[in-house]
Design a protein around this motif. Sequence first.
Motif, PDB file in Angstrom:
ATOM      1  N   GLU A 223       0.818  -1.269  -0.037  1.00 55.65           N
ATOM      2  CA  GLU A 223      -0.039  -0.179  -0.197  1.00 55.65           C
ATOM      3  C   GLU A 223       0.940   1.288  -0.062  1.00 55.65           C
ATOM      4  O   GLU A 223       1.373   1.804   0.985  1.00 55.65           O
ATOM      5  CB  GLU A 223      -0.990  -0.083   1.336  1.00 55.65           C
ATOM      6  N   PRO A 224       1.334   1.547  -0.916  1.00 56.89           N
ATOM      7  CA  PRO A 224       2.469   2.829  -1.285  1.00 56.89           C
ATOM      8  C   PRO A 224       1.786   4.124  -0.299  1.00 56.89           C
ATOM      9  O   PRO A 224       2.435   4.736  -0.313  1.00 56.89           O
ATOM     10  CB  PRO A 224       2.467   2.986  -2.711  1.00 56.89           C
ATOM     11  N   GLU A 225       0.482   4.130  -0.602  1.00 53.52           N
ATOM     12  CA  GLU A 225      -0.028   5.546   0.001  1.00 53.52           C
ATOM     13  C   GLU A 225      -0.451   5.404   1.391  1.00 53.52           C
ATOM     14  O   GLU A 225      -0.708   6.270   2.064  1.00 53.52           O
ATOM     15  CB  GLU A 225      -1.290   5.967  -0.764  1.00 53.52           C
ATOM     16  N   SER A 226       0.000   4.379   2.142  1.00 52.55           N
ATOM     17  CA  SER A 226      -0.319   4.054   3.611  1.00 52.55           C
ATOM     18  C   SER A 226       0.463   5.156   4.408  1.00 52.55           C
ATOM     19  O   SER A 226       1.679   5.371   4.018  1.00 52.55           O
ATOM     20  CB  SER A 226      -0.086   2.688   3.874  1.00 52.55           C
ATOM     21  N   THR A 227      -0.232   5.443   5.391  1.00 49.60           N
ATOM     22  CA  THR A 227       0.367   6.362   6.246  1.00 49.60           C
ATOM     23  C   THR A 227       1.082   5.770   7.454  1.00 49.60           C
ATOM     24  O   THR A 227       1.747   6.314   8.065  1.00 49.60           O
ATOM     25  CB  THR A 227      -0.641   7.482   6.829  1.00 49.60           C
ATOM     26  N   THR A 228       1.142   4.333   7.361  1.00 47.99           N
ATOM     27  CA  THR A 228       1.975   3.737   8.531  1.00 47.99           C
ATOM     28  C   THR A 228       2.711   2.615   7.559  1.00 47.99           C
ATOM     29  O   THR A 228       3.810   2.874   7.250  1.00 47.99           O
ATOM     30  CB  THR A 228       0.995   2.981   9.332  1.00 47.99           C
ATOM     31  N   ILE A 229       2.148   1.455   7.377  1.00 52.36           N
ATOM     32  CA  ILE A 229       2.975   0.306   6.936  1.00 52.36           C
ATOM     33  C   ILE A 229       2.739   0.018   5.452  1.00 52.36           C
ATOM     34  O   ILE A 229       1.590  -0.159   4.909  1.00 52.36           O
ATOM     35  CB  ILE A 229       2.665  -1.067   7.546  1.00 52.36           C
ATOM     36  N   ASN A 230       3.690   0.502   4.623  1.00 54.83           N
ATOM     37  CA  ASN A 230       3.440   0.252   3.227  1.00 54.83           C
ATOM     38  C   ASN A 230       3.548  -1.138   2.527  1.00 54.83           C
ATOM     39  O   ASN A 230       2.458  -1.446   1.846  1.00 54.83           O
ATOM     40  CB  ASN A 230       4.817   1.015   2.412  1.00 54.83           C
ATOM     41  N   HIS A 231       4.419  -2.033   2.966  1.00 58.90           N
ATOM     42  CA  HIS A 231       4.567  -3.308   2.502  1.00 58.90           C
ATOM     43  C   HIS A 231       4.539  -4.335   3.689  1.00 58.90           C
ATOM     44  O   HIS A 231       5.557  -4.253   4.473  1.00 58.90           O
ATOM     45  CB  HIS A 231       5.898  -3.510   1.707  1.00 58.90           C
ATOM     46  N   GLY A 232       3.452  -5.207   4.144  1.00 55.72           N
ATOM     47  CA  GLY A 232       3.400  -6.004   5.138  1.00 55.72           C
ATOM     48  C   GLY A 232       3.312  -7.402   4.726  1.00 55.72           C
ATOM     49  O   GLY A 232       2.677  -7.589   3.697  1.00 55.72           O
ATOM     50  N   ARG A 233       4.069  -8.187   5.554  1.00 53.33           N
ATOM     51  CA  ARG A 233       4.049  -9.481   5.320  1.00 53.33           C
ATOM     52  C   ARG A 233       3.709 -10.302   6.856  1.00 53.33           C
ATOM     53  O   ARG A 233       4.747 -10.180   7.648  1.00 53.33           O
ATOM     54  CB  ARG A 233       5.397 -10.275   4.705  1.00 53.33           C
TER      55      ARG A 233
END
Length: 278
Positions: free
Chosen positions: A117-127
């Motif tokens: 989620e490149p626009e996220s205000t917190t975690i962009n890339h979560g696994r």
Amino acid sequence: MDRKLLLIILDGVPYRNFRRLFGNLEGWVASGEARVWTHRSVLPSTSASCYASIHTGVTPQDHGCTGNANVFRLKQDDVFSQVRKGGGTTGAVAHSFWSQFFNRSPFDVVRDIEYDEPESTTINHGRFHTMTGYGLINQMTPSDVDLFATLTNLCTRFDLNYGMLHTCTLDSMGHRFFHDCQEMDHACFVMDEMLAPFIPRWRAMGYEVIVTADHGQDARGHHGGRDPLQQETALYYFGAGEGPAAGEVIDQLQLAPTILSRLGAPVAETMKAASFLR
Ligand SMILES: [Zn+2]
């Protein structure tokens, strides 16, 4: 943002296990590549409460997470949100509690198991992984080499400025086998050996690296209270920052402002502790 840092949290490793059993990390301390200090957790020294304090820089009495049964989207600013405000890209490879605390809750196992989620205000890339069904005889943890590889994959593909990895393997081993036993000696040895090749690789990619735990464990594998075995772990640092004298104790609330300072991201007003690196 042009600076980069990775925070590696090996859940539930008491100070003495790091210092006694992690030969690669200790070898880098001996050679001068790394520095090590004692890191003291907040109270309660319970996993979820510690995760929330590590990333918000405030106590459980302020953020309100009283334990693993009380996980919700936290109100405070945290390391992910501050890195985003500073213009950086974030990633996490971790237990699902981290997604719930810092992105959204409840955790939808399909939607939230993996996101970009490149626009996220917190975690962009979560696994993430949930460890659903975890118990004494079935740890439900992924292999740690898979987690280290996944973080490296995210760093390579998305050029993360800040990446956080968290694994429960050793916490689960401690709850099951305790600490004065062959099983725990071997588990720590394997973790150290699996982690070791990634550290020079991450350093070569331009990352500073912090390796620590959320809390320790006592002789019966317990934690949550004030016993030093439960509260104290080690913190290893690879990077150019100047740290405190050997023997000084790092307070858990110092991690968030330290990480943000190293990255050149704004420190939130709620993060009152001082950075331990300069
Ligand atoms: Zn824990």
